[in-house]
Design a protein around this motif. Structure first.
Motif, PDB file in Angstrom:
ATOM      1  N   ALA A  29       0.828  -1.204   0.000  1.00 15.98           N
ATOM      2  CA  ALA A  29       0.000   0.000   0.000  1.00 15.98           C
ATOM      3  C   ALA A  29       0.863   1.255   0.000  1.00 15.98           C
ATOM      4  O   ALA A  29       1.984   1.261   0.518  1.00 15.98           O
ATOM      5  N   GLU A  30       0.319   2.306  -0.570  1.00 14.45           N
ATOM      6  CA  GLU A  30       1.013   3.596  -0.614  1.00 14.45           C
ATOM      7  C   GLU A  30       1.412   4.058   0.786  1.00 14.45           C
ATOM      8  O   GLU A  30       2.491   4.616   0.979  1.00 14.45           O
ATOM      9  N   GLU A  31       0.558   3.807   1.769  1.00 15.82           N
ATOM     10  CA  GLU A  31       0.860   4.210   3.147  1.00 15.82           C
ATOM     11  C   GLU A  31       2.095   3.495   3.672  1.00 15.82           C
ATOM     12  O   GLU A  31       2.935   4.098   4.345  1.00 15.82           O
ATOM     13  N   VAL A  32       2.197   2.213   3.361  1.00 13.45           N
ATOM     14  CA  VAL A  32       3.361   1.441   3.818  1.00 13.45           C
ATOM     15  C   VAL A  32       4.629   1.977   3.182  1.00 13.45           C
ATOM     16  O   VAL A  32       5.651   2.160   3.850  1.00 13.45           O
ATOM     17  N   VAL A  33       4.583   2.261   1.895  1.00 16.95           N
ATOM     18  CA  VAL A  33       5.747   2.803   1.200  1.00 16.95           C
ATOM     19  C   VAL A  33       6.150   4.143   1.820  1.00 16.95           C
ATOM     20  O   VAL A  33       7.336   4.379   2.073  1.00 16.95           O
ATOM     21  N   ARG A  34       5.183   4.996   2.083  1.00 17.22           N
ATOM     22  CA  ARG A  34       5.472   6.294   2.724  1.00 17.22           C
ATOM     23  C   ARG A  34       6.176   6.089   4.066  1.00 17.22           C
ATOM     24  O   ARG A  34       7.135   6.783   4.399  1.00 17.22           O
ATOM     25  N   MET A  35       5.704   5.104   4.831  1.00 14.84           N
ATOM     26  CA  MET A  35       6.295   4.851   6.136  1.00 14.84           C
ATOM     27  C   MET A  35       7.723   4.336   5.993  1.00 14.84           C
ATOM     28  O   MET A  35       8.622   4.775   6.706  1.00 14.84           O
ATOM     29  N   LEU A  36       7.940   3.429   5.051  1.00 17.98           N
ATOM     30  CA  LEU A  36       9.287   2.893   4.850  1.00 17.98           C
ATOM     31  C   LEU A  36      10.276   4.001   4.499  1.00 17.98           C
ATOM     32  O   LEU A  36      11.446   3.945   4.877  1.00 17.98           O
ATOM     33  N   GLN A  37       9.806   5.002   3.777  1.00 16.87           N
ATOM     34  CA  GLN A  37      10.675   6.092   3.352  1.00 16.87           C
ATOM     35  C   GLN A  37      11.131   6.987   4.499  1.00 16.87           C
ATOM     36  O   GLN A  37      12.142   7.669   4.372  1.00 16.87           O
ATOM     37  N   VAL A  38      10.416   6.988   5.629  1.00 17.02           N
ATOM     38  CA  VAL A  38      10.799   7.870   6.737  1.00 17.02           C
ATOM     39  C   VAL A  38      11.527   7.150   7.860  1.00 17.02           C
ATOM     40  O   VAL A  38      12.124   7.789   8.718  1.00 17.02           O
ATOM     41  N   LYS A  62      -3.678   1.179  11.991  1.00 12.89           N
ATOM     42  CA  LYS A  62      -4.429   0.338  11.046  1.00 12.89           C
ATOM     43  C   LYS A  62      -3.966   0.480   9.598  1.00 12.89           C
ATOM     44  O   LYS A  62      -3.947  -0.486   8.852  1.00 12.89           O
ATOM     45  N   SER A  63      -3.604   1.688   9.188  1.00 12.68           N
ATOM     46  CA  SER A  63      -3.270   1.938   7.784  1.00 12.68           C
ATOM     47  C   SER A  63      -1.790   1.842   7.453  1.00 12.68           C
ATOM     48  O   SER A  63      -1.425   1.657   6.295  1.00 12.68           O
ATOM     49  N   TYR A  64      -0.945   1.990   8.437  1.00 11.30           N
ATOM     50  CA  TYR A  64       0.497   2.017   8.201  1.00 11.30           C
ATOM     51  C   TYR A  64       1.218   0.871   8.928  1.00 11.30           C
ATOM     52  O   TYR A  64       1.855   0.034   8.295  1.00 11.30           O
ATOM     53  N   LEU A  65       1.130   0.892  10.251  1.00 13.71           N
ATOM     54  CA  LEU A  65       1.938  -0.009  11.069  1.00 13.71           C
ATOM     55  C   LEU A  65       1.574  -1.484  10.889  1.00 13.71           C
ATOM     56  O   LEU A  65       2.445  -2.308  10.570  1.00 13.71           O
ATOM     57  N   LEU A  66       0.309  -1.832  11.078  1.00 12.39           N
ATOM     58  CA  LEU A  66      -0.084  -3.244  10.978  1.00 12.39           C
ATOM     59  C   LEU A  66       0.131  -3.825   9.579  1.00 12.39           C
ATOM     60  O   LEU A  66       0.665  -4.939   9.466  1.00 12.39           O
ATOM     61  N   PRO A  67      -0.234  -3.114   8.510  1.00 13.84           N
ATOM     62  CA  PRO A  67       0.050  -3.673   7.178  1.00 13.84           C
ATOM     63  C   PRO A  67       1.553  -3.901   6.934  1.00 13.84           C
ATOM     64  O   PRO A  67       1.950  -4.913   6.347  1.00 13.84           O
ATOM     65  N   ALA A  68       2.390  -2.983   7.408  1.00  9.87           N
ATOM     66  CA  ALA A  68       3.840  -3.135   7.222  1.00  9.87           C
ATOM     67  C   ALA A  68       4.377  -4.327   8.008  1.00  9.87           C
ATOM     68  O   ALA A  68       5.236  -5.066   7.513  1.00  9.87           O
ATOM     69  N   LEU A  69       3.863  -4.529   9.218  1.00 10.17           N
ATOM     70  CA  LEU A  69       4.270  -5.693  10.015  1.00 10.17           C
ATOM     71  C   LEU A  69       3.810  -6.982   9.345  1.00 10.17           C
ATOM     72  O   LEU A  69       4.570  -7.955   9.265  1.00 10.17           O
ATOM     73  N   GLU A  70       2.570  -7.006   8.836  1.00  5.76           N
ATOM     74  CA  GLU A  70       2.037  -8.197   8.185  1.00  5.76           C
ATOM     75  C   GLU A  70       2.799  -8.545   6.911  1.00  5.76           C
ATOM     76  O   GLU A  70       2.997  -9.714   6.601  1.00  5.76           O
ATOM     77  N   GLY A  95      12.227  -5.230   3.714  1.00  4.48           N
ATOM     78  CA  GLY A  95      11.933  -3.802   3.608  1.00  4.48           C
ATOM     79  C   GLY A  95      13.082  -3.036   2.968  1.00  4.48           C
ATOM     80  O   GLY A  95      12.872  -2.156   2.133  1.00  4.48           O
ATOM     81  N   LEU A  96      14.304  -3.369   3.351  1.00  3.76           N
ATOM     82  CA  LEU A  96      15.484  -2.726   2.775  1.00  3.76           C
ATOM     83  C   LEU A  96      15.597  -3.020   1.286  1.00  3.76           C
ATOM     84  O   LEU A  96      15.890  -2.127   0.488  1.00  3.76           O
ATOM     85  N   HIS A  97      15.367  -4.281   0.900  1.00  5.86           N
ATOM     86  CA  HIS A  97      15.423  -4.669  -0.509  1.00  5.86           C
ATOM     87  C   HIS A  97      14.340  -3.955  -1.311  1.00  5.86           C
ATOM     88  O   HIS A  97      14.576  -3.497  -2.428  1.00  5.86           O
ATOM     89  N   LEU A  98      13.146  -3.873  -0.734  1.00 10.07           N
ATOM     90  CA  LEU A  98      12.045  -3.193  -1.411  1.00 10.07           C
ATOM     91  C   LEU A  98      12.372  -1.719  -1.632  1.00 10.07           C
ATOM     92  O   LEU A  98      12.180  -1.180  -2.721  1.00 10.07           O
ATOM     93  N   MET A  99      12.915  -1.058  -0.617  1.00 11.52           N
ATOM     94  CA  MET A  99      13.271   0.340  -0.741  1.00 11.52           C
ATOM     95  C   MET A  99      14.380   0.556  -1.776  1.00 11.52           C
ATOM     96  O   MET A  99      14.332   1.476  -2.564  1.00 11.52           O
TER      97      MET A  99
END
Length: 103
Positions: A29-38, A62-70, A95-99
């Protein structure tokens, strides 16, 4: 597929293990990507939320943390105590590889 990743996929090889992992970008999700960037190093939930400019803790969870953990792109520093006041989060290898692949 022709042996190469499609436009919306990211492929990472682990040569010594003989394993290739393909991440499907639309699943992130876009929210997860935004979180990974910070995220830098290990950070508290409040620090990540502040960097994203988000005030509502439940929405962030619900929109950032849990999806990224899952998805396994971030991990807790104290997984046995998820509600610890000392809890922090960091990028996983996935996460590092994805970024790296998104840059």
């Amino acid at each position: 597929m022709n042996g190469r990743p499609e436009q919306n996929e990211v492929e990472t090889s682990y040569g010594r293990l003989g394993v290739t992992v393909t991440f499907h970008a639309p699943e992130v999700a876009e929210e997860v990507v935004r979180m990974l960037q910070v995220i830098e190093g290990e950070m508290k939930r409040s620090e990540i939320q502040e960097r994203l400019g988000l005030k509502h803790e439940e929405h962030f969870r619900k929109s950032y943390l849990l999806p990224a953990l899952e998805l396994g792109v971030i991990e807790m520093t104290i997984p046995d105590k998820p509600t610890s006041r000392l809890q922090k989060y960091r990028l996983t290898k996935k996460g590092l590889h994805l970024m790296a692949a998104m840059q």
